[in-house]
Design a protein around this motif. Structure first.
Motif, mmCIF file in Angstrom:
data_model
loop_
_atom_site.group_PDB
_atom_site.id
_atom_site.type_symbol
_atom_site.label_atom_id
_atom_site.label_comp_id
_atom_site.label_asym_id
_atom_site.label_seq_id
_atom_site.Cartn_x
_atom_site.Cartn_y
_atom_site.Cartn_z
ATOM 1 N N THR A 221 16.887 22.915 -6.235
ATOM 2 C CA THR A 221 15.321 22.681 -6.728
ATOM 3 C C THR A 221 14.454 23.154 -5.447
ATOM 4 O OG1 THR A 221 15.537 20.444 -6.018
ATOM 5 C CG2 THR A 221 15.936 21.042 -8.310
ATOM 6 N N LYS A 222 13.143 22.906 -5.429
ATOM 7 C CA LYS A 222 12.474 23.346 -4.298
ATOM 8 C C LYS A 222 11.095 22.460 -4.575
ATOM 9 C CE LYS A 222 11.074 25.390 -0.650
ATOM 10 N NZ LYS A 222 11.681 25.367 0.447
ATOM 11 N N PHE A 223 10.987 21.506 -3.434
ATOM 12 C CA PHE A 223 9.572 20.743 -3.339
ATOM 13 C C PHE A 223 8.657 21.092 -1.898
ATOM 14 C CE2 PHE A 223 12.843 18.472 -5.821
ATOM 15 C CZ PHE A 223 12.107 17.951 -6.904
ATOM 16 N N PHE A 224 7.521 20.662 -2.439
ATOM 17 C CA PHE A 224 6.825 20.860 -0.960
ATOM 18 C C PHE A 224 6.239 19.378 -0.426
ATOM 19 C CE2 PHE A 224 2.801 21.153 1.294
ATOM 20 C CZ PHE A 224 3.024 22.150 2.172
ATOM 21 N N ILE A 225 6.854 18.996 0.602
ATOM 22 C CA ILE A 225 6.945 17.657 1.107
ATOM 23 C C ILE A 225 5.471 17.399 1.911
ATOM 24 C CG2 ILE A 225 7.554 15.644 2.407
ATOM 25 C CD1 ILE A 225 9.669 16.978 0.067
ATOM 26 N N VAL A 226 4.586 16.566 1.347
ATOM 27 C CA VAL A 226 3.202 16.417 2.223
ATOM 28 C C VAL A 226 3.484 14.938 2.841
ATOM 29 C CG1 VAL A 226 0.805 15.796 2.114
ATOM 30 C CG2 VAL A 226 1.884 17.506 0.292
ATOM 31 N N SER A 227 3.549 14.931 4.082
ATOM 32 C CA SER A 227 4.083 13.694 4.941
ATOM 33 C C SER A 227 2.877 13.143 5.730
ATOM 34 C CB SER A 227 5.310 14.240 5.961
ATOM 35 O OG SER A 227 5.649 13.194 6.563
ATOM 36 N N GLY A 228 3.209 11.852 6.122
ATOM 37 C CA GLY A 228 2.137 11.294 7.005
ATOM 38 C C GLY A 228 1.188 10.196 6.357
ATOM 39 N N TYR A 229 1.488 9.855 4.965
ATOM 40 C CA TYR A 229 0.904 8.944 4.516
ATOM 41 C C TYR A 229 1.241 7.547 5.019
ATOM 42 C CZ TYR A 229 -1.033 11.920 0.854
ATOM 43 O OH TYR A 229 -1.159 13.192 0.134
ATOM 44 N N LYS A 230 0.246 6.764 5.135
ATOM 45 C CA LYS A 230 0.574 5.444 5.697
ATOM 46 C C LYS A 230 1.482 4.538 5.208
ATOM 47 C CE LYS A 230 -2.258 1.528 7.812
ATOM 48 N NZ LYS A 230 -3.598 0.937 7.889
ATOM 49 N N GLY A 231 1.200 4.635 3.645
ATOM 50 C CA GLY A 231 2.284 3.718 2.921
ATOM 51 C C GLY A 231 2.588 4.126 1.497
ATOM 52 N N GLY A 232 3.211 3.703 0.693
ATOM 53 C CA GLY A 232 3.356 3.983 -0.711
ATOM 54 C C GLY A 232 2.084 4.015 -1.454
ATOM 55 N N ALA A 233 1.591 3.002 -1.249
ATOM 56 C CA ALA A 233 0.212 2.959 -2.253
ATOM 57 C C ALA A 233 -0.692 3.956 -2.116
ATOM 58 C CB ALA A 233 -0.686 1.465 -1.785
ATOM 59 N N GLU A 234 -0.725 4.613 -0.734
ATOM 60 C CA GLU A 234 -1.552 5.572 -0.552
ATOM 61 C C GLU A 234 -1.028 6.949 -1.078
ATOM 62 O OE1 GLU A 234 -2.490 2.544 2.222
ATOM 63 O OE2 GLU A 234 -0.629 3.462 1.681
ATOM 64 N N ILE A 235 0.438 7.081 -1.353
ATOM 65 C CA ILE A 235 0.911 8.329 -2.222
ATOM 66 C C ILE A 235 0.769 7.899 -3.689
ATOM 67 C CG2 ILE A 235 3.055 9.415 -2.722
ATOM 68 C CD1 ILE A 235 4.339 8.320 0.085
ATOM 69 N N ASP A 236 0.655 6.729 -4.075
ATOM 70 C CA ASP A 236 0.538 6.758 -5.405
ATOM 71 C C ASP A 236 -0.917 7.188 -5.672
ATOM 72 O OD1 ASP A 236 3.270 5.930 -5.788
ATOM 73 O OD2 ASP A 236 2.713 3.748 -5.583
ATOM 74 N N LEU A 237 -1.862 6.635 -4.974
ATOM 75 C CA LEU A 237 -3.153 6.757 -5.167
ATOM 76 C C LEU A 237 -3.415 8.351 -5.512
ATOM 77 C CD1 LEU A 237 -6.041 5.767 -5.959
ATOM 78 C CD2 LEU A 237 -6.417 5.656 -3.283
ATOM 79 N N ALA A 238 -2.973 8.975 -4.336
ATOM 80 C CA ALA A 238 -2.986 10.630 -4.055
ATOM 81 C C ALA A 238 -2.563 11.206 -5.428
ATOM 82 C CB ALA A 238 -2.322 11.238 -2.946
ATOM 83 N N THR A 239 -1.321 10.692 -5.898
ATOM 84 C CA THR A 239 -0.890 11.174 -7.178
ATOM 85 C C THR A 239 -1.771 10.941 -8.371
ATOM 86 O OG1 THR A 239 1.405 10.539 -6.411
ATOM 87 C CG2 THR A 239 1.203 10.959 -8.767
ATOM 88 N N GLU A 240 -2.473 9.700 -8.385
ATOM 89 C CA GLU A 240 -3.497 9.600 -9.654
ATOM 90 C C GLU A 240 -4.530 10.382 -9.277
ATOM 91 O OE1 GLU A 240 -2.848 4.674 -10.542
ATOM 92 O OE2 GLU A 240 -4.054 5.300 -8.986
ATOM 93 N N ARG A 241 -4.889 10.863 -8.109
ATOM 94 C CA ARG A 241 -6.084 11.665 -8.065
ATOM 95 C C ARG A 241 -5.574 13.235 -8.236
ATOM 96 N NH1 ARG A 241 -7.317 8.568 -2.915
ATOM 97 N NH2 ARG A 241 -6.233 10.017 -1.885
ATOM 98 N N GLY A 242 -4.403 13.410 -8.412
ATOM 99 C CA GLY A 242 -3.891 14.815 -8.433
ATOM 100 C C GLY A 242 -3.718 15.717 -7.308
ATOM 101 N N GLU A 243 -3.751 14.917 -5.892
ATOM 102 C CA GLU A 243 -3.496 15.681 -5.018
ATOM 103 C C GLU A 243 -1.970 15.709 -4.539
ATOM 104 O OE1 GLU A 243 -5.230 13.055 -1.863
ATOM 105 O OE2 GLU A 243 -7.313 13.237 -2.891
#
Length: 341
Positions: A173-195
């Motif tokens: 597979t191939k994924f693009f990793i976007v790192s540096g989020y403070k925590g999991g909640a911030e990642i989930d919120l970014a997913t909800e926003r479509g980022e």
């Protein structure tokens, strides 16, 4: 007779057990939660802190201090090298940051095998979720995609980085990793926003809190894979990595990475203290931890919060920590591929 009674009382009062009662009486134990507030790791740390004091001689108070950042490396460095080794500070850290030490990353200031290991409250396999409104309905779609989906991560050495990379190595597979989020909640919120499009995390976390309760009801996300050897009944439609490796005929050389990578699941949600804590206090803290994990009040609260309790002892984690740090240069080189972003 009176003299004998006083002698016995003196000996009991000055015994090692009594000395520890003296030490912890009126004291406060600080728990460093090396994760963002409200994350699964934080919830487990706070659950332990709520009930552990009554199982320690002297019944000390507990307070929890969040210290997130760099996939919990900031908190781990503090616990290992800054905090006093007096038995009054313990911490909850990510279970996979032994990778960072294996790779000799300069930000690592700890020796994984030399932490004082107190225990783990839970073991959990991992999953990778994907927004359901995207064209990636399976990992086969990810393999064929022209544009790789974006997965969020708090840093190298965490499942948000190593699991997508492992899928690249073993399944193509191939994924693009976007790192540096403070925590999991911030990642989930970014997913909800479509980022972001996807994230790897534990199966237990995905079933223990919001926004996942709502997501499961609304069908917001789809589970593409799970890491257990058998399918978890809660996500029975998602294939295991082992099933897909058989389907795609993953070579044995790639499969050999899995025991080291998935040792993170065996570490679970580890509780550690600095190296050098007096042996008598290590014994007290380890025993208190296991008593806490079987405390009926804790188990009732864990059930109410949808938190599984499958504890491991400090002795088990100590042995595992020594084991994972002994790796050949070839294995370390392959791990480096998984950690590079």
């Amino acid at each position: 007779m009176k003299m004998l009674s006083w002698l016995l009382l003196f000996l009991l009062w000055n015994s090692p057990a009594a000395a520890q009662v003296h030490f912890y009486q009126g004291k406060t134990i600080t728990v460093i939660s090396a994760a963002s507030a409200g994350s699964a790791y934080d919830l487990y740390a706070r659950l332990m802190a709520q009930f552990m004091g009554k199982h320690i001689p002297g019944n000390p108070n507990f307070i929890v201090q969040n210290m997130p950042g760099a996939g919990s490396i900031i908190g781990a460095n503090y616990i290992y090298g800054v905090a006093k080794a007096d038995g009054l500070l313990i911490g909850a850290i990510q279970p996979s940051i032994y990778f960072n030490q294996l790779l000799k990353q300069p930000e690592v200031k700890y020796d994984w095998s030399k932490f004082t290991w107190l225990g783990s409250s839970d073991k959990s396999d991992h999953l990778l979720y994907m927004r359901a409104d995207l064209p990636y309905k399976s990992l086969a779609d990810v393999r064929r995609a022209k544009d790789p989906p974006k997965c969020g991560s708090t840093g190298s050495g965490t499942s948000g980085t190593y699991l997508p990379k492992l899928l690249e190595e073993t399944l193509g597979t191939k994924f693009f990793i976007v790192s540096g989020y403070k925590g999991g909640a911030e990642i989930d919120l970014a997913t909800e926003r479509g980022e972001l499009h996807c994230r790897a995390l534990t199966i237990q976390a995905y079933h223990s809190r919001e926004p996942y309760h709502t997501w499961r009801k609304t069908g917001f996300a789809r589970i593409l894979i799970q890491t257990g050897k058998t399918r978890d009944p809660r996500i029975a439609d998602a294939p295991t990595i082992y099933e897909l490796m058989n389907e795609y005929k993953t070579p044995e050389s790639e499969r050999r990475l899995l025991p080291l990578v998935f040792a993170a699941s065996d570490f679970g949600r580890p509780i550690v203290a600095p190296p050098g804590v007096p042996p008598a206090r290590i014994k007290i803290l380890r025993e208190a931890f296991l008593k806490t994990m079987s405390d009926p009040e804790l188990l009732a609260e864990a059930k109410r919060k949808n938190l599984d309790i499958t504890p491991s002892s400090g002795e088990e984690l100590e042995a595992l920590a020594k084991q994972v740090m002994v790796q050949t240069p070839d294995v370390v080189a392959r791990v480096k591929i998984l950690m590079d972003q």
